[in-house]
Design an enzyme around this catalytic site. Structure first.
Site, PDB file in Angstrom:
ATOM      1  N   ARG A  45     -49.927 -15.295  15.205  1.00 25.54           N
ATOM      2  CA  ARG A  45     -49.069 -14.096  15.352  1.00 25.54           C
ATOM      3  C   ARG A  45     -48.791 -13.452  13.988  1.00 25.54           C
ATOM      4  O   ARG A  45     -47.703 -12.948  13.724  1.00 25.54           O
ATOM      5  CB  ARG A  45     -47.735 -14.440  16.025  1.00 25.54           C
ATOM      6  CG  ARG A  45     -47.842 -15.134  17.360  1.00 25.54           C
ATOM      7  CD  ARG A  45     -48.293 -14.220  18.494  1.00 25.54           C
ATOM      8  NE  ARG A  45     -48.101 -14.873  19.770  1.00 25.54           N
ATOM      9  CZ  ARG A  45     -49.035 -15.582  20.391  1.00 25.54           C
ATOM     10  NH1 ARG A  45     -50.247 -15.708  19.855  1.00 25.54           N
ATOM     11  NH2 ARG A  45     -48.793 -16.134  21.564  1.00 25.54           N
ATOM     12  N   SER A  73     -41.967 -12.464  24.167  1.00 29.23           N
ATOM     13  CA  SER A  73     -41.392 -13.608  23.444  1.00 29.23           C
ATOM     14  C   SER A  73     -40.653 -13.101  22.208  1.00 29.23           C
ATOM     15  O   SER A  73     -41.245 -12.407  21.380  1.00 29.23           O
ATOM     16  CB  SER A  73     -42.500 -14.554  22.972  1.00 29.23           C
ATOM     17  OG  SER A  73     -43.285 -14.937  24.062  1.00 29.23           O
ATOM     18  N   GLU A 121     -40.597 -13.132  16.407  1.00 30.56           N
ATOM     19  CA  GLU A 121     -41.933 -12.535  16.463  1.00 30.56           C
ATOM     20  C   GLU A 121     -41.780 -11.009  16.508  1.00 30.56           C
ATOM     21  O   GLU A 121     -42.609 -10.271  15.984  1.00 30.56           O
ATOM     22  CB  GLU A 121     -42.628 -13.030  17.737  1.00 30.56           C
ATOM     23  CG  GLU A 121     -43.965 -12.406  17.978  1.00 30.56           C
ATOM     24  CD  GLU A 121     -44.579 -12.832  19.299  1.00 30.56           C
ATOM     25  OE1 GLU A 121     -44.758 -14.040  19.515  1.00 30.56           O
ATOM     26  OE2 GLU A 121     -44.874 -11.931  20.109  1.00 30.56           O
TER      27      GLU A 121
HETATM   28  P1  FAD Z   1     -45.296  -1.483  18.740  1.00 34.45           P
HETATM   29  O1  FAD Z   1     -44.195  -2.302  19.288  1.00 34.45           O
HETATM   30  O2  FAD Z   1     -45.222  -0.021  18.922  1.00 34.45           O
HETATM   31  O3  FAD Z   1     -45.446  -1.798  17.173  1.00 34.45           O
HETATM   32  C1  FAD Z   1     -45.458  -3.122  16.714  1.00 34.45           C
HETATM   33  C2  FAD Z   1     -45.712  -3.118  15.187  1.00 34.45           C
HETATM   34  O4  FAD Z   1     -47.000  -2.599  14.911  1.00 34.45           O
HETATM   35  C3  FAD Z   1     -44.747  -2.186  14.432  1.00 34.45           C
HETATM   36  O5  FAD Z   1     -44.501  -2.744  13.160  1.00 34.45           O
HETATM   37  C4  FAD Z   1     -45.530  -0.880  14.296  1.00 34.45           C
HETATM   38  O6  FAD Z   1     -45.107  -0.089  13.205  1.00 34.45           O
HETATM   39  C5  FAD Z   1     -46.944  -1.418  14.098  1.00 34.45           C
HETATM   40  N1  FAD Z   1     -47.993  -0.512  14.572  1.00 34.45           N
HETATM   41  C6  FAD Z   1     -48.180  -0.095  15.851  1.00 34.45           C
HETATM   42  N2  FAD Z   1     -49.304   0.672  15.919  1.00 34.45           N
HETATM   43  C7  FAD Z   1     -49.804   0.741  14.668  1.00 34.45           C
HETATM   44  C8  FAD Z   1     -50.939   1.389  14.087  1.00 34.45           C
HETATM   45  N3  FAD Z   1     -51.789   2.156  14.801  1.00 34.45           N
HETATM   46  N4  FAD Z   1     -51.159   1.237  12.768  1.00 34.45           N
HETATM   47  C9  FAD Z   1     -50.318   0.490  11.995  1.00 34.45           C
HETATM   48  N5  FAD Z   1     -49.227  -0.131  12.488  1.00 34.45           N
HETATM   49  C10 FAD Z   1     -48.980  -0.026  13.815  1.00 34.45           C
HETATM   50  N6  FAD Z   1     -47.768 -10.280  22.356  1.00 34.45           N
HETATM   51  C11 FAD Z   1     -48.730 -11.240  22.269  1.00 34.45           C
HETATM   52  O7  FAD Z   1     -49.281 -11.470  21.174  1.00 34.45           O
HETATM   53  N7  FAD Z   1     -49.096 -11.977  23.345  1.00 34.45           N
HETATM   54  C12 FAD Z   1     -48.550 -11.792  24.562  1.00 34.45           C
HETATM   55  O8  FAD Z   1     -48.925 -12.460  25.519  1.00 34.45           O
HETATM   56  C13 FAD Z   1     -47.522 -10.798  24.694  1.00 34.45           C
HETATM   57  N8  FAD Z   1     -46.905 -10.607  25.877  1.00 34.45           N
HETATM   58  C14 FAD Z   1     -45.912  -9.676  25.982  1.00 34.45           C
HETATM   59  C15 FAD Z   1     -45.287  -9.500  27.223  1.00 34.45           C
HETATM   60  C16 FAD Z   1     -44.292  -8.557  27.366  1.00 34.45           C
HETATM   61  C17 FAD Z   1     -43.612  -8.379  28.706  1.00 34.45           C
HETATM   62  C18 FAD Z   1     -43.920  -7.734  26.269  1.00 34.45           C
HETATM   63  C19 FAD Z   1     -42.872  -6.672  26.430  1.00 34.45           C
HETATM   64  C20 FAD Z   1     -44.521  -7.912  25.031  1.00 34.45           C
HETATM   65  C21 FAD Z   1     -45.526  -8.891  24.876  1.00 34.45           C
HETATM   66  N9  FAD Z   1     -46.171  -9.107  23.642  1.00 34.45           N
HETATM   67  C22 FAD Z   1     -47.159 -10.050  23.538  1.00 34.45           C
HETATM   68  C23 FAD Z   1     -45.781  -8.337  22.448  1.00 34.45           C
HETATM   69  C24 FAD Z   1     -46.473  -6.945  22.327  1.00 34.45           C
HETATM   70  O9  FAD Z   1     -46.963  -6.525  23.564  1.00 34.45           O
HETATM   71  C25 FAD Z   1     -47.639  -6.981  21.327  1.00 34.45           C
HETATM   72  O10 FAD Z   1     -47.185  -7.357  20.058  1.00 34.45           O
HETATM   73  C26 FAD Z   1     -48.337  -5.614  21.209  1.00 34.45           C
HETATM   74  O11 FAD Z   1     -49.481  -5.726  20.388  1.00 34.45           O
HETATM   75  C27 FAD Z   1     -47.436  -4.521  20.657  1.00 34.45           C
HETATM   76  O12 FAD Z   1     -48.090  -3.283  20.815  1.00 34.45           O
HETATM   77  P2  FAD Z   1     -47.325  -1.917  20.713  1.00 34.45           P
HETATM   78  O13 FAD Z   1     -48.334  -0.822  20.730  1.00 34.45           O
HETATM   79  O14 FAD Z   1     -46.265  -1.836  21.736  1.00 34.45           O
HETATM   80  O15 FAD Z   1     -46.690  -2.043  19.256  1.00 34.45           O
HETATM   81  P1  NAP Z   2     -46.776 -21.722  28.943  1.00 33.60           P
HETATM   82  O1  NAP Z   2     -48.117 -21.738  29.576  1.00 33.60           O
HETATM   83  O2  NAP Z   2     -45.566 -22.060  29.761  1.00 33.60           O
HETATM   84  O3  NAP Z   2     -46.780 -22.652  27.650  1.00 33.60           O
HETATM   85  C1  NAP Z   2     -45.601 -22.784  26.833  1.00 33.60           C
HETATM   86  C2  NAP Z   2     -46.032 -22.784  25.390  1.00 33.60           C
HETATM   87  O4  NAP Z   2     -46.848 -23.917  25.133  1.00 33.60           O
HETATM   88  C3  NAP Z   2     -46.808 -21.553  25.048  1.00 33.60           C
HETATM   89  O5  NAP Z   2     -46.001 -20.821  24.172  1.00 33.60           O
HETATM   90  C4  NAP Z   2     -48.098 -22.046  24.407  1.00 33.60           C
HETATM   91  O6  NAP Z   2     -48.224 -21.651  23.045  1.00 33.60           O
HETATM   92  C5  NAP Z   2     -48.002 -23.546  24.424  1.00 33.60           C
HETATM   93  N1  NAP Z   2     -49.178 -24.114  25.105  1.00 33.60           N
HETATM   94  C6  NAP Z   2     -49.371 -24.238  26.440  1.00 33.60           C
HETATM   95  N2  NAP Z   2     -50.562 -24.824  26.681  1.00 33.60           N
HETATM   96  C7  NAP Z   2     -51.142 -25.051  25.480  1.00 33.60           C
HETATM   97  C8  NAP Z   2     -52.370 -25.621  25.060  1.00 33.60           C
HETATM   98  N3  NAP Z   2     -53.246 -26.098  25.942  1.00 33.60           N
HETATM   99  N4  NAP Z   2     -52.629 -25.684  23.739  1.00 33.60           N
HETATM  100  C9  NAP Z   2     -51.766 -25.199  22.835  1.00 33.60           C
HETATM  101  N5  NAP Z   2     -50.574 -24.636  23.171  1.00 33.60           N
HETATM  102  C10 NAP Z   2     -50.256 -24.576  24.471  1.00 33.60           C
HETATM  103  O7  NAP Z   2     -46.530 -20.281  28.253  1.00 33.60           O
HETATM  104  P2  NAP Z   2     -46.078 -18.911  28.882  1.00 33.60           P
HETATM  105  O8  NAP Z   2     -44.746 -18.600  28.362  1.00 33.60           O
HETATM  106  O9  NAP Z   2     -46.332 -18.892  30.364  1.00 33.60           O
HETATM  107  O10 NAP Z   2     -47.104 -17.931  28.181  1.00 33.60           O
HETATM  108  C11 NAP Z   2     -48.477 -18.007  28.477  1.00 33.60           C
HETATM  109  C12 NAP Z   2     -49.283 -17.407  27.341  1.00 33.60           C
HETATM  110  O11 NAP Z   2     -48.945 -16.031  27.187  1.00 33.60           O
HETATM  111  C13 NAP Z   2     -48.994 -18.085  26.005  1.00 33.60           C
HETATM  112  O12 NAP Z   2     -50.184 -18.156  25.275  1.00 33.60           O
HETATM  113  C14 NAP Z   2     -48.012 -17.149  25.334  1.00 33.60           C
HETATM  114  O13 NAP Z   2     -48.113 -17.144  23.931  1.00 33.60           O
HETATM  115  C15 NAP Z   2     -48.429 -15.790  25.901  1.00 33.60           C
HETATM  116  N6  NAP Z   2     -47.263 -14.898  25.975  1.00 33.60           N
HETATM  117  C16 NAP Z   2     -46.872 -14.298  24.829  1.00 33.60           C
HETATM  118  C17 NAP Z   2     -45.790 -13.430  24.836  1.00 33.60           C
HETATM  119  C18 NAP Z   2     -45.401 -12.718  23.584  1.00 33.60           C
HETATM  120  O14 NAP Z   2     -44.601 -11.796  23.644  1.00 33.60           O
HETATM  121  N7  NAP Z   2     -45.921 -13.096  22.457  1.00 33.60           N
HETATM  122  C19 NAP Z   2     -45.096 -13.191  26.019  1.00 33.60           C
HETATM  123  C20 NAP Z   2     -45.501 -13.862  27.152  1.00 33.60           C
HETATM  124  C21 NAP Z   2     -46.602 -14.712  27.133  1.00 33.60           C
HETATM  125  P3  NAP Z   2     -48.795 -20.216  22.569  1.00 33.60           P
HETATM  126  O15 NAP Z   2     -47.678 -19.247  22.787  1.00 33.60           O
HETATM  127  O16 NAP Z   2     -49.082 -20.443  21.139  1.00 33.60           O
HETATM  128  O17 NAP Z   2     -50.007 -19.882  23.353  1.00 33.60           O
END
Ligand code: FAD
Ligand code: NAP
Length: 339
Positions: free
Chosen positions: A165, A239, A335
């Protein structure tokens, strides 16, 4: 020159639904628009914030500068062989639409990243990841413009310095570059990753015995939509915290007191501990504090029940961090980008 608006509410532009205002707001639909903003003398000194889908943002105050909303669209297959495809997407494309486009063409590698909100251009910022796949696994290069000098550059995988991340855009290059487009290397040879989380079980429930990339995407979409709150109904940014990585010695010690503590060993003598589990153990899951709280099905997700201020959510996050530190001695870090 793109239209400049003043004192614009950002509520429709962030998935937490926080009502703060931008002093100036504009929308860009191409490289030319970005260049014009950078070159305009009266905009030069203003702080600038690039906004994609606003799904990884927590606004705690008005933004005293220029918010640039990205509306750049377009996807192009640059090269295709029997084995792989090189695909370039403009940064304002909706991430999930891009995933569906690639699946439709039979290009694999990002199906596990289905239904992540936001734009293509924001994906490299935190090296988006889910279900064992990260953006860096399919990343080829990106093009970006420096927001002060207007200099255009191409960044390779190494130069982006991707981590968990993390990327150079959250560190040395923070807030400095506008990402214009991202190029991906996708596979035409099926290489499915179904071992993570509930994917395999969900495929079985869907009675799919020989999955393809489309089936994996459907399974991921199904899991996500049953487990995660829809930001259109309940404000959130996914998250709120990253999963902490702790030394294996510390993990083994904690295991003596907390035998159920989950942990995933990494390849550098550390163990990744799910932050959601730590938060839940501290009693936060489903707990409401005023207009905010930790979600009942996923404690890692902080939500806005209606009119929460960004400060309220930030304070809750701080209380959660404090209690996790007190109980487990572990620091959990946000994050979400806090402004
Ligand atoms: P924004 O929120 O608009 O911006 C995020 C950052 O990026 C800011 O600092 C902004 O200035 C910068 N930025 C945006 N666009 C540009 C650009 N073109 N150039 C330079 N900088 C830029 N994230 C995960 O990694 N995994 C997940 O599974 C995941 N699940 C999510 C589930 C939900 C329900 C929600 C609400 C969020 C989740 N996220 C997840 C977080 C989010 O969706 C990601 O981080 C996504 O990439 C953000 O995109 P955005 O366009 O909305 O960025
Ligand atoms: P989950 O499957 O309930 O697992 C809980 C956590 O354990 C996750 O955060 C994941 O880490 C870790 N994990 C599970 N299985 C793993 C494996 N085999 N090896 C290593 N790590 C493992 O998680 P969840 O909340 O339902 O989310 C599912 C996936 O979607 C995850 O990868 C999570 O990161 C992603 N997600 C991200 C966001 C966001 O906003 N960033 C929001 C929702 C879901 P990791 O998170 O490192 O994968």
């Amino acid at each position: 020159m793109p239209q400049l608006r003043e004192n614009v509410s950002l509520k429709p532009y962030n998935t937490f639904g926080i009502d703060v205002h931008a002093r100036y707001f504009t929308e860009v639909s191409g490289e030319q628009d970005v260049m014009e903003i950078i070159r305009k003398p009266e905009l030069k000194e203003l702080p600038k914030l690039i906004l994609g889908g606003g799904s990884n943002m927590l606004f705690t105050k008005d933004f005293d500068g220029l918010v640039i909303k990205n509306n750049m669209h377009g996807v192009e297959v640059v090269e295709e062989t029997d084995d792989y495809a090189i695909v370039k997407a403009e940064s304002g494309e909706t991430w999930h639409n891009f995933v569906l486009y690639c699946i439709g063409k039979g290009f694999g590698g990002i199906e596990n990243l289905s239904l992540i909100p936001g734009t293509v251009g924001a994906a490299p910022i935190q090296n988006i990841g889910a279900y064992g796949v990260e953006l860096q696994h399919v990343f080829e290069k990106l093009e970006a413009i420096h927001m002060d000098t207007g200099e255009k550059m191409v960044l390779s995988q190494d130069e982006c310095d991707f981590g968990y991340r993390e990327s150079v855009f959250k560190k040395d290059y923070k807030g400095q570059y506008f990402i214009l487009n991202v190029t991906f290397r996708l596979s035409k040879i099926p290489l499915l990753n179904t071992s993570y989380g509930a994917i395999q079980k969900t495929l079985e429930e869907m009675q799919i015995t020989e999955p393809d990339i489309a089936a994996v995407s459907r399974a991921v979409c199904h899991i996500r939509s049953t487990k995660l709150p829809d930001p259109a109904k309940l404000g959130n940014a996914g998250s709120f915290f990253k999963n902490p990585e702790i030394r294996d010695i510390q993990y083994n010690k904690l295991k003596e007191n907390f035998p159920d503590i989950p942990g995933y060993p990494t390849d550098h003598h550390t163990v990744k501990v799910p932050a959601g589990w730590l938060i839940e153990q501290c009693g936060w899951r489903g707990k409401r504090v005023g207009n905010t709280g930790s979600h009942k099905d996923q404690s890692l997700v902080l939500v806005n029940y209606g009119d929460a201020k960004g400060e309220e959510i930030k304070n809750l996050a701080y209380e959660i961090q404090r209690s996790v530190k007190e109980k487990f001695g572990i620091d959990i870090l946000p994050e979400v980008n806090i402004f």
